[in-house]
Design a protein around this motif. Structure first.
Motif, PDB file in Angstrom:
ATOM      1  N   THR A   1      -4.273   6.186  -7.129  1.00  0.00           N
ATOM      2  CA  THR A   1      -5.313   6.547  -6.156  1.00  0.00           C
ATOM      3  C   THR A   1      -6.236   5.348  -5.929  1.00  0.00           C
ATOM      4  O   THR A   1      -6.150   4.336  -6.643  1.00  0.00           O
ATOM      5  CB  THR A   1      -6.182   7.696  -6.694  1.00  0.00           C
ATOM      6  OG1 THR A   1      -6.926   7.205  -7.818  1.00  0.00           O
ATOM      7  CG2 THR A   1      -5.337   8.885  -7.144  1.00  0.00           C
ATOM      8  N   ASP A   2      -7.172   5.483  -4.974  1.00  0.00           N
ATOM      9  CA  ASP A   2      -8.067   4.349  -4.707  1.00  0.00           C
ATOM     10  C   ASP A   2      -9.122   4.163  -5.795  1.00  0.00           C
ATOM     11  O   ASP A   2      -9.784   3.137  -5.846  1.00  0.00           O
ATOM     12  CB  ASP A   2      -8.678   4.412  -3.295  1.00  0.00           C
ATOM     13  CG  ASP A   2      -9.456   5.693  -3.067  1.00  0.00           C
ATOM     14  OD1 ASP A   2      -9.530   6.511  -4.011  1.00  0.00           O
ATOM     15  OD2 ASP A   2      -9.984   5.873  -1.954  1.00  0.00           O
TER      16      ASP A   2
ATOM     17  N   ARG B   1       0.491   4.104  -2.775  1.00  0.00           N
ATOM     18  CA  ARG B   1      -0.122   5.379  -2.386  1.00  0.00           C
ATOM     19  C   ARG B   1       0.893   6.475  -2.144  1.00  0.00           C
ATOM     20  O   ARG B   1       0.590   7.654  -2.251  1.00  0.00           O
ATOM     21  CB  ARG B   1      -0.944   5.202  -1.106  1.00  0.00           C
ATOM     22  CG  ARG B   1      -2.069   4.197  -1.228  1.00  0.00           C
ATOM     23  CD  ARG B   1      -3.346   4.830  -1.763  1.00  0.00           C
ATOM     24  NE  ARG B   1      -4.441   3.871  -1.630  1.00  0.00           N
ATOM     25  CZ  ARG B   1      -4.979   3.222  -2.652  1.00  0.00           C
ATOM     26  NH1 ARG B   1      -4.553   3.446  -3.885  1.00  0.00           N
ATOM     27  NH2 ARG B   1      -5.953   2.346  -2.449  1.00  0.00           N
TER      28      ARG B   1
ATOM     29  N   ASP C   1      -8.123  -0.426  -1.634  1.00  0.00           N
ATOM     30  CA  ASP C   1      -7.372  -1.092  -0.559  1.00  0.00           C
ATOM     31  C   ASP C   1      -7.596  -2.603  -0.589  1.00  0.00           C
ATOM     32  O   ASP C   1      -6.670  -3.372  -0.363  1.00  0.00           O
ATOM     33  CB  ASP C   1      -7.770  -0.514   0.801  1.00  0.00           C
ATOM     34  CG  ASP C   1      -7.128   0.853   1.035  1.00  0.00           C
ATOM     35  OD1 ASP C   1      -6.198   1.215   0.275  1.00  0.00           O
ATOM     36  OD2 ASP C   1      -7.556   1.565   1.965  1.00  0.00           O
TER      37      ASP C   1
ATOM     38  N   ARG D   1       0.833  -1.202   0.000  1.00  0.00           N
ATOM     39  CA  ARG D   1       0.000   0.000   0.000  1.00  0.00           C
ATOM     40  C   ARG D   1       0.872   1.259   0.000  1.00  0.00           C
ATOM     41  O   ARG D   1       0.628   2.201  -0.757  1.00  0.00           O
ATOM     42  CB  ARG D   1      -0.943   0.007   1.204  1.00  0.00           C
ATOM     43  CG  ARG D   1      -2.029   1.071   1.083  1.00  0.00           C
ATOM     44  CD  ARG D   1      -3.028   1.072   2.242  1.00  0.00           C
ATOM     45  NE  ARG D   1      -3.524  -0.262   2.561  1.00  0.00           N
ATOM     46  CZ  ARG D   1      -3.241  -0.930   3.681  1.00  0.00           C
ATOM     47  NH1 ARG D   1      -2.503  -0.384   4.612  1.00  0.00           N
ATOM     48  NH2 ARG D   1      -3.717  -2.140   3.878  1.00  0.00           N
TER      49      ARG D   1
END
Ligand code: HEC
Ligand code: HEC
Length: 336
Positions: free
Chosen positions: A79-80, A69, A85, A65
């Motif tokens: 980005t998400d 990120r 996640d 992660r």
């Protein structure tokens, strides 16, 4: 005893959380292979290429992660909207499910010997791993807007929003729902490097006219199945490049006959040696920015998954500088 009971009571909860954190390796594999473009830099099975190997290294979800990120090097940030996640957990599980590779693979796109400075920069900061050695793709959009450095900065540093703005400007909707290119960090890929890349594209390779062709789904009728083909120069008025000496070509599926065709400049059907198929062609002397043509073709039999109606747009001017054969772009297969 009290402590033990409490621990036992909490067991299902922590086990569940651990499972969610572990993610789903099969889903991670599909995501890696079919959906995301990470593999262009990290290799088809995460064995390492331009970016380091990720398979079998025991990376935790938190480490993966952080790399996605808040990347610390040249890797762009995702980005998400691009990778959620949960998907990061799935990717982590996929990496963990594989053995450590004996050695990393080669870069997908190597810097050619004697590459001019702009091309060398473009490939060595990572763009070339996805866009090839002459920035295929972006060159069309550069031709649509007569790109300057501010446009390029927006699309490289704020890509996720920038691609939406660009799609809206040229009238192709809102851009991809999940953009595949990340946001690059201006401290790692500097404005001076982007200016060098832009200069090289402009002077050595050339911007490309933003021609686009789209087929509709075939409509069954009395005489056969009719498809509509819309061809457009997406360039902005007063900015975009025109294309001259345009040929629009459709490759006819085997066993199907052209029953009828409409649209300006229709030249008829002929056997094409290279395609090893019948092709229907239209000529269009000059496609200026925002110009649009609509064609229809009626076939005796519809295309299939294996042999679908598809085509090509070719033009003589402006050309890719190093090539003698004009320029061309594919018309993707008709929706089935
Ligand atoms: C432009 C090429 C590029 C793309 C695209 C890319 N990476 Fe990377 N990645 C790198 C490089 C290079 C590094 C090494 C650190 C650095 O320089 O940024 C790295 C580092 C990493 C690391 C840290 C590895 C370690 O050793 O700790 C992870 C995890 C990772 N990338 C995952 C991903 C995932 C997942 C994607 C897709 C969402 C992705 N990368 C897309 C180039 C890329
Ligand atoms: C992980 C693969 C990847 C890397 C690395 C990458 N791109 Fe892209 N780029 C794409 C894709 C895919 C698109 C289409 C929009 C999308 O899905 O994000 C795109 C779109 C663009 C666009 C917008 C115009 C267009 O064609 O849609 C520009 C400009 C661009 N890239 C330039 C660059 C430059 C310059 C670099 C290096 C600094 C770079 N890209 C690195 C994959 C990549």
């Amino acid at each position: 005893m009290k402590k033990l009971l409490l621990a036992l009571a909490m067991l299902p909860l922590t086990a569940g959380m651990a499972a969610a954190q572990q993610g789903d390796a099969a889903a991670g594999k599909t995501l890696w292979a079919d959906e995301l473009r990470c593999k262009d830099c990290h290799g088809g099975v995460a064995e390492g290429a331009f970016g380091p190997d990720l398979a079998g290294r025991g990376l935790s979800a938190a480490q993966v992660r952080q790399a996605i990120r808040k990347p610390w090097g040249i890797m762009p940030m995702f980005t998400d909207v691009q990778v959620s996640d949960q998907e990061i957990n799935n990717l982590t599980a996929y990496f963990a499910s594989m053995p450590k590779p004996a050695q990393p693979g080669p870069w997908k796109t190597e810097v050619p010997a004697n590459a001019p400075a702009g091309q060398r920069t473009m490939i060595s900061v990572g763009c070339g791993q996805c866009h090839g050695n002459v920035l295929i793709g972006p060159r069309d959009d550069m031709g649509a807007v007569n790109a300057d450095i501010n446009w390029l900065k927006d699309l490289v540093y704020n890509h996720v929003d920038g691609i939406k703005r660009h799609a809206q400007a040229v009238g192709t909707g809102n851009g991809p729902a999940r953009p595949h290119m990340g946001n690059f960090n201006p401290d790692r890929v500097t404005e001076a490097q982007l200016a060098q890349i832009l200069d090289w594209i402009k002077s050595d390779v050339g911007f490309r006219a933003a021609m686009r062709g789209r087929l509709t789904k075939g409509q069954p009728g009395e005489k056969g199945v009719t498809y509509t083909l819309d061809v457009q120069n997406l360039g902005l008025a007063g900015k975009g490049l025109g294309a001259e000496g345009v040929t629009v070509r459709l490759v006819i599926p085997e066993g199907s006959q052209v029953v009828a065709a409409t649209g300006a400049g229709y030249k008829g059907v002929r056997k094409d040696d290279k395609e090893q198929a019948q092709v229907a062609e239209w000529s269009w002397p000059k496609a200026g920015p925002r110009d649009k043509q609509s064609y229809t073709i009626t076939l005796s039999k519809p295309g299939t998954q294996k042999d679908n109606l598809r085509g090509m747009i070719m033009w003589e001017k402006p050309m890719i500088k190093p090539g003698p054969t004009g320029d061309q772009i594919a018309i993707p297969g008709a929706p089935l």
